[in-house]
Write an enzyme that holds these catalytic residues in place. Structure first.
Site, PDB file in Angstrom:
ATOM      1  N   LYS A  11       0.814  -1.215   0.000  1.00  0.00           N
ATOM      2  CA  LYS A  11       0.000   0.000   0.000  1.00  0.00           C
ATOM      3  C   LYS A  11       0.855   1.277   0.000  1.00  0.00           C
ATOM      4  O   LYS A  11       2.065   1.221   0.276  1.00  0.00           O
ATOM      5  CB  LYS A  11      -0.934  -0.041   1.214  1.00  0.00           C
ATOM      6  CG  LYS A  11      -1.949  -1.203   1.173  1.00  0.00           C
ATOM      7  CD  LYS A  11      -2.880  -1.126   2.372  1.00  0.00           C
ATOM      8  CE  LYS A  11      -3.950  -2.206   2.329  1.00  0.00           C
ATOM      9  NZ  LYS A  11      -4.898  -2.072   3.471  1.00  0.00           N
ATOM     10  N   TYR A  51     -12.703  -1.373  -3.147  1.00  0.00           N
ATOM     11  CA  TYR A  51     -13.159  -1.472  -1.759  1.00  0.00           C
ATOM     12  C   TYR A  51     -14.669  -1.298  -1.606  1.00  0.00           C
ATOM     13  O   TYR A  51     -15.141  -0.988  -0.510  1.00  0.00           O
ATOM     14  CB  TYR A  51     -12.403  -0.466  -0.893  1.00  0.00           C
ATOM     15  CG  TYR A  51     -10.986  -0.915  -0.576  1.00  0.00           C
ATOM     16  CD1 TYR A  51     -10.749  -1.982   0.286  1.00  0.00           C
ATOM     17  CD2 TYR A  51      -9.879  -0.279  -1.141  1.00  0.00           C
ATOM     18  CE1 TYR A  51      -9.462  -2.405   0.585  1.00  0.00           C
ATOM     19  CE2 TYR A  51      -8.587  -0.695  -0.855  1.00  0.00           C
ATOM     20  CZ  TYR A  51      -8.388  -1.761   0.020  1.00  0.00           C
ATOM     21  OH  TYR A  51      -7.116  -2.181   0.313  1.00  0.00           O
ATOM     22  N   PHE A  59     -14.999   4.316   7.654  1.00  0.00           N
ATOM     23  CA  PHE A  59     -13.655   4.677   7.188  1.00  0.00           C
ATOM     24  C   PHE A  59     -13.514   4.617   5.668  1.00  0.00           C
ATOM     25  O   PHE A  59     -12.418   4.795   5.134  1.00  0.00           O
ATOM     26  CB  PHE A  59     -12.599   3.790   7.857  1.00  0.00           C
ATOM     27  CG  PHE A  59     -12.824   2.303   7.643  1.00  0.00           C
ATOM     28  CD1 PHE A  59     -12.402   1.681   6.476  1.00  0.00           C
ATOM     29  CD2 PHE A  59     -13.436   1.534   8.620  1.00  0.00           C
ATOM     30  CE1 PHE A  59     -12.599   0.314   6.279  1.00  0.00           C
ATOM     31  CE2 PHE A  59     -13.643   0.173   8.435  1.00  0.00           C
ATOM     32  CZ  PHE A  59     -13.224  -0.435   7.254  1.00  0.00           C
ATOM     33  N   ARG A  87      -2.358 -14.365   4.876  1.00  0.00           N
ATOM     34  CA  ARG A  87      -2.966 -13.595   5.970  1.00  0.00           C
ATOM     35  C   ARG A  87      -2.138 -13.766   7.252  1.00  0.00           C
ATOM     36  O   ARG A  87      -2.011 -12.833   8.038  1.00  0.00           O
ATOM     37  CB  ARG A  87      -4.418 -14.027   6.219  1.00  0.00           C
ATOM     38  CG  ARG A  87      -5.380 -13.778   5.065  1.00  0.00           C
ATOM     39  CD  ARG A  87      -5.729 -12.325   4.844  1.00  0.00           C
ATOM     40  NE  ARG A  87      -6.338 -11.695   5.979  1.00  0.00           N
ATOM     41  CZ  ARG A  87      -7.096 -10.584   5.907  1.00  0.00           C
ATOM     42  NH1 ARG A  87      -7.347 -10.007   4.728  1.00  0.00           N
ATOM     43  NH2 ARG A  87      -7.592 -10.045   6.980  1.00  0.00           N
ATOM     44  N   THR A  93      -5.228  -6.746  10.964  1.00  0.00           N
ATOM     45  CA  THR A  93      -5.470  -5.453  10.314  1.00  0.00           C
ATOM     46  C   THR A  93      -4.785  -4.309  11.058  1.00  0.00           C
ATOM     47  O   THR A  93      -4.162  -3.434  10.440  1.00  0.00           O
ATOM     48  CB  THR A  93      -6.996  -5.182  10.259  1.00  0.00           C
ATOM     49  OG1 THR A  93      -7.640  -6.316   9.668  1.00  0.00           O
ATOM     50  CG2 THR A  93      -7.308  -3.934   9.457  1.00  0.00           C
ATOM     51  N   HIS A 117      -2.180  -5.353   1.626  1.00  0.00           N
ATOM     52  CA  HIS A 117      -3.489  -5.999   1.478  1.00  0.00           C
ATOM     53  C   HIS A 117      -3.256  -7.487   1.267  1.00  0.00           C
ATOM     54  O   HIS A 117      -2.277  -7.878   0.632  1.00  0.00           O
ATOM     55  CB  HIS A 117      -4.210  -5.423   0.257  1.00  0.00           C
ATOM     56  CG  HIS A 117      -5.434  -6.220  -0.135  1.00  0.00           C
ATOM     57  ND1 HIS A 117      -6.640  -6.060   0.497  1.00  0.00           N
ATOM     58  CD2 HIS A 117      -5.612  -7.190  -1.064  1.00  0.00           C
ATOM     59  CE1 HIS A 117      -7.525  -6.894  -0.035  1.00  0.00           C
ATOM     60  NE2 HIS A 117      -6.924  -7.597  -0.985  1.00  0.00           N
ATOM     61  N   GLU A 128      -9.908 -10.106  -7.334  1.00  0.00           N
ATOM     62  CA  GLU A 128      -8.964  -9.000  -7.145  1.00  0.00           C
ATOM     63  C   GLU A 128      -7.782  -9.105  -8.114  1.00  0.00           C
ATOM     64  O   GLU A 128      -7.296  -8.091  -8.624  1.00  0.00           O
ATOM     65  CB  GLU A 128      -8.488  -8.982  -5.685  1.00  0.00           C
ATOM     66  CG  GLU A 128      -9.617  -8.610  -4.725  1.00  0.00           C
ATOM     67  CD  GLU A 128      -9.270  -8.811  -3.250  1.00  0.00           C
ATOM     68  OE1 GLU A 128     -10.135  -8.523  -2.415  1.00  0.00           O
ATOM     69  OE2 GLU A 128      -8.141  -9.258  -2.922  1.00  0.00           O
TER      70      GLU A 128
END
Ligand code: IDP
Ligand code: MG
Length: 139
Positions: A11, A51, A59, A87, A93, A117, A128
């Site tokens: 990101k 998203y 948010f 993950r 997160t 991500h 994705e």
């Protein structure tokens, strides 16, 4: 059935903070093969679309602004059990809750600007990946 592929983005915060190379190295060292990769930037519209599932979350606006604020690295990764293992490699997160040694624990700024991500299911990994890559860009 597991596809053994996942999708990731490094990101804007991580790119901006100079962590891109170290994060790619952690991904390779963890046994993921890179099937596709590009250095790119999401437009505001593309970030909104990516998203869209979070559109009702408080948010969302902040997330779209952040994700379109600068370049990212998008990639498709392959490994047995890719979605779940990736993950685990990235951590929770919120980096304050991420296990020690995970990418987010090491490189994320906060819960919003959280460095990477990782897809949450095989189905989303496929959607994705296709969002970012044409068939002839996947190896
Ligand atoms: P994930 O990336 O760990 O799957 P999600 O809940 O799917 O987390 O949220 C997507 C992204 O939205 C997060 O990675 C983070 O950048 C952002 N986000 C999630 N929760 C918050 C929050 O409470 N405040 C600000 N940004 C958030
Ligand atoms: Mg998610």
């Amino acid at each position: 059935m597991a596809t053994n592929r996942t999708f990731t983005m490094i990101k804007p915060d991580a790119v901006e903070n100079g962590h891109m190379g170290k994060i790619i190295d952690m991904i390779i060292q963890a046994g993921f093969d890179i099937k596709a990769m590009k250095y790119t930037r999401l437009s505001e519209d593309k970030a909104k679309e990516f998203y869209a599932v979070h559109a009702e979350r408080p948010f969302y606006g902040e997330l779209v602004e952040y994700m379109s604020s600068g370049p990212i690295v998008a990639a498709i990764l392959e490994k047995e059990n890719a979605v779940e293992d990736f993950r685990k490699l990235i951590g929770a997160t919120d980096p304050a809750e991420a296990a020690e040694g995970t990418i987010r624990a090491k490189y994320a700024e906060n819960k919003g600007r959280n460095a990477v991500h990782g897809s949450d299911s095989d189905e989303n990994a496929e959607i994705e990946g296709k969002f970012h890559f044409a068939a002839n860009e996947i190896f």
